[in-house]
Design an enzyme around this catalytic site. Structure first.
Site, PDB file in Angstrom:
ATOM      1  CE  LYS A 232      -3.837   1.845   3.144  1.00 51.03           C
ATOM      2  NZ  LYS A 232      -5.181   1.997   3.905  1.00 51.03           N
TER       3      LYS A 232
ATOM      4  CB  SER B 152      -8.188   3.317   3.546  1.00 47.28           C
ATOM      5  OG  SER B 152      -6.624   2.917   4.267  1.00 47.28           O
TER       6      SER B 152
ATOM      7  CB  SER C 298      -8.011   0.608   6.433  1.00 48.27           C
ATOM      8  OG  SER C 298      -8.838   1.321   5.619  1.00 48.27           O
TER       9      SER C 298
HETATM   10  N1  GLN Z   1     -12.627   4.111   7.362  1.00 48.89           N
HETATM   11  C1  GLN Z   1     -12.051   4.297   8.278  1.00 48.89           C
HETATM   12  C2  GLN Z   1     -11.478   5.319   8.234  1.00 48.89           C
HETATM   13  O1  GLN Z   1     -12.369   5.989   7.624  1.00 48.89           O
HETATM   14  C3  GLN Z   1     -11.351   3.162   8.435  1.00 48.89           C
HETATM   15  C4  GLN Z   1      -9.953   3.482   8.063  1.00 48.89           C
HETATM   16  C5  GLN Z   1      -8.542   2.809   8.294  1.00 48.89           C
HETATM   17  O2  GLN Z   1      -8.708   1.608   8.746  1.00 48.89           O
HETATM   18  N2  GLN Z   1      -7.551   3.317   7.535  1.00 48.89           N
HETATM   19  O3  GLN Z   1     -10.709   6.036   9.087  1.00 48.89           O
END
Ligand code: GLN
Length: 500
Positions: A80, A155, A179
């Site tokens: 990532k 994400s 994410s």
């Molecule tokens: N959807 C969650 C957020 O927006 C988790 C994102 C993540 O785990 N990086 O914070």
């Protein structure tokens, strides 16, 4: 070539080690898959084709000369793009870091490379990992390989789409509130969010430092065990990484945990959950029962999801998470001011404050700005006690619920997300509906626990359904064995979208 793409990372590793396949052939096969699908999917921010070819040639030469090539010798993986690499750029899907060249490589990525893996490219993400759909990336929009009108989740949507479409043999994602697990579920792959402290965060661009954790995204549970074993372990350069031995996750993988007790958190099986996901999980419960597991009801009262008469959802865990995560984000993102780090405005400025504000206004997207503003508010004097401090208390209650539940069971079985992959654009207009996509994943981060997302089938509409196993801290080995048990007993594994 297609044969190579049918192999798991573990099988590919063995095929390269035995000489049945060369690493160069594997790299070419994956580069061809990227060439075929990248335009439709937008999974990558960068592909390091030349570097990968050189590394593969070196692995092949080493093998031919009888030199050791490592436990991931010659296997092409993706990471990532919020993990620093001393080569290429580390963009975080943001205009702010579009041209950032990191001076060093993240510990987790370095561990993969030292084990012989080849980093084929870096994958797209919601800007600074803030989101659940990979729509907030400033660089590209990633699509779901099962249906390109749908999001891959987020994400770590690029990693999930890349693994699902077999554009890499496996990938790393990061998980602050879901994410790794939610995109894994949306794309039909396996994702492990390790215990907080199990994997070094050095070189992972910080979002919510008390929540962030790097983990593997793979085609099956064995590959997750393989990659987790390589990236886990103490890092003296990350004071939150734990100095405890890493079990050999692969060694016991085919031995089901003896006397396995599965807990079903009753608060998670409410009206908020889509019927088809509920049905898939009911079937998984049956699979475990038939395999001899004991199934018990447990309660996580502070992770409860309330459904109002008009259908609106609310949850203490979501409220608590978004206060903690945004507070930490507002502090972590202060460094991007055009001087210390990041995009610097080209406009004429009168003073340093103008330089900061123009640079930040130009460099950050809307979602990141929203979070910086909310997080700054919840940490501000006069509101700190009402929001941030209170959220920390709720966080403690949520963690306490898990500890009590694990008195009655070894692992919890629950959904990953309330729905299958949603349509592109469906939730972008209302951030709250996007935040509610995380109701089943964020408590795990608040409590610092490990969570494993694995495929539990495909919906009647042809979209993958995920399920989640949650365990006490440092129970990754139990989660992986329980996950493997399900794969073997159900035959649900290595799902493939039609496009590949
Ligand atoms: N959807 C969650 C957020 O927006 C988790 C994102 C993540 O785990 N990086 O914070």
């Amino acid at each position: 070539m297609n044969d190579i793409l049918n192999l798991s990372a573990l099988e590919l590793r063995d095929a390269i080690a035995s000489g049945a396949v060369t690493s160069s052939a594997a790299v070419e096969a994956y580069l061809a898959a990227i060439a075929a699908h990248e335009q439709a999917l937008g999974a990558f921010t960068q592909v390091f084709a030349d570097r990968a070819r050189e590394q593969a040639a070196r692995v092949d030469a080493d093998r031919a000369a009888g030199r050791p090539v490592g436990v991931l010798g010659g296997v092409p993986l993706a990471v990532k793009d919020n993990m620093c690499t001393a080569y290429g750029r580390t963009t975080c899907g943001s205009k702010m870091l579009a041209n950032f060249h990191a001076p060093y490589t993240a510990t987790a990525v370095g561990r993969l490379e030292r084990a012989g893996a080849i980093v084929l490219g870096k994958t797209n993400l919601d800007e600074f990992a803030m989101g659940s759909s990979t729509e907030s990336s400033a660089l590209a929009a990633t699509r779901n390989p099962w249906d390109t009108h749908r999001v891959p989740g987020g994400s770590s949507g690029g990693s999930a789409a890349g693994v699902a479409a077999r554009m890499c043999a496996g990938a790393l994602g990061s998980d602050t509130g879901g994410s790794i697990r939610q995109p894994a579920a949306f794309c039909g792959v396996v994702g492990l969010k390790p215990t907080y402290g199990r994997v070094s965060r050095l070189g992972l661009v910080a979002y919510g430092s008390s929540l962030d954790q790097i983990g593997p995204m793979t085609v099956d549970v064995s590959d997750a065990a393989l990659l987790a074993g390589v990236i886990s372990g103490h890092d003296p350069k990350d004071s939150t990484s734990i100095n405890a031995p890493v079990p050999d996750y692969l060694a016991g993988l085919d031995t089901p945990p003896p006397g396995l007790r599965i807990g079903l958190p009753r608060e998670f099986y409410s009206q908020a959950l889509d019927g088809e996901i509920h049905a898939a999980i009911d079937q998984a419960v049956e699979v475990y029962r038939r395999a001899g597991a004991k199934v018990v009801d447990v309660s996580l009262p502070h992770s409860r999801i309330d459904v109002a008469a008009d259908g609106a959802l609310s949850s203490y865990a979501v409220a608590c998470y978004y206060i903690v995560a945004m507070s930490e984000a507002s502090s972590n993102l202060a460094r991007y001011d055009g001087v210390h780090y990041g995009h610097r405005t080209g406009r004429r400025v009168e003073d340093i404050i103008e330089l900061y504000s123009f640079s930040r206004a130009e460099g950050f997207g809307d979602e990141v700005k929203r979070r910086i503003m909310l997080g700054t508010y919840t940490l501000s004097s006069g509101y700190y006690d009402a929001y941030y401090n209170k959220a920390l208390k709720v966080r403690r209650l949520i963690a306490g619920d898990f500890a009590r539940a694990f008195g009655d069971c070894d692992v919890l079985l629950c959904p990953v997300a309330p729905t299958t992959a949603f349509r592109v654009g469906e939730k972008t207009a209302d951030p709250l509906t996007m935040y509610l996509a995380d109701i089943y994943t964020i408590s795990v981060n608040l409590a610092g626990l490990p969570g494993l997302a694995i495929p539990a089938g495909v919906s009647p509409a042809g979209l993958p359904i995920g399920m989640q196993l949650i365990g006490p801290a440092f129970s990754e080995d139990v989660l992986l064995r329980a996950g493997r048990l399900y794969e073997k007993a159900s035959g649900v594994t290595r799902l493939r979208p039609k496009m590949v």
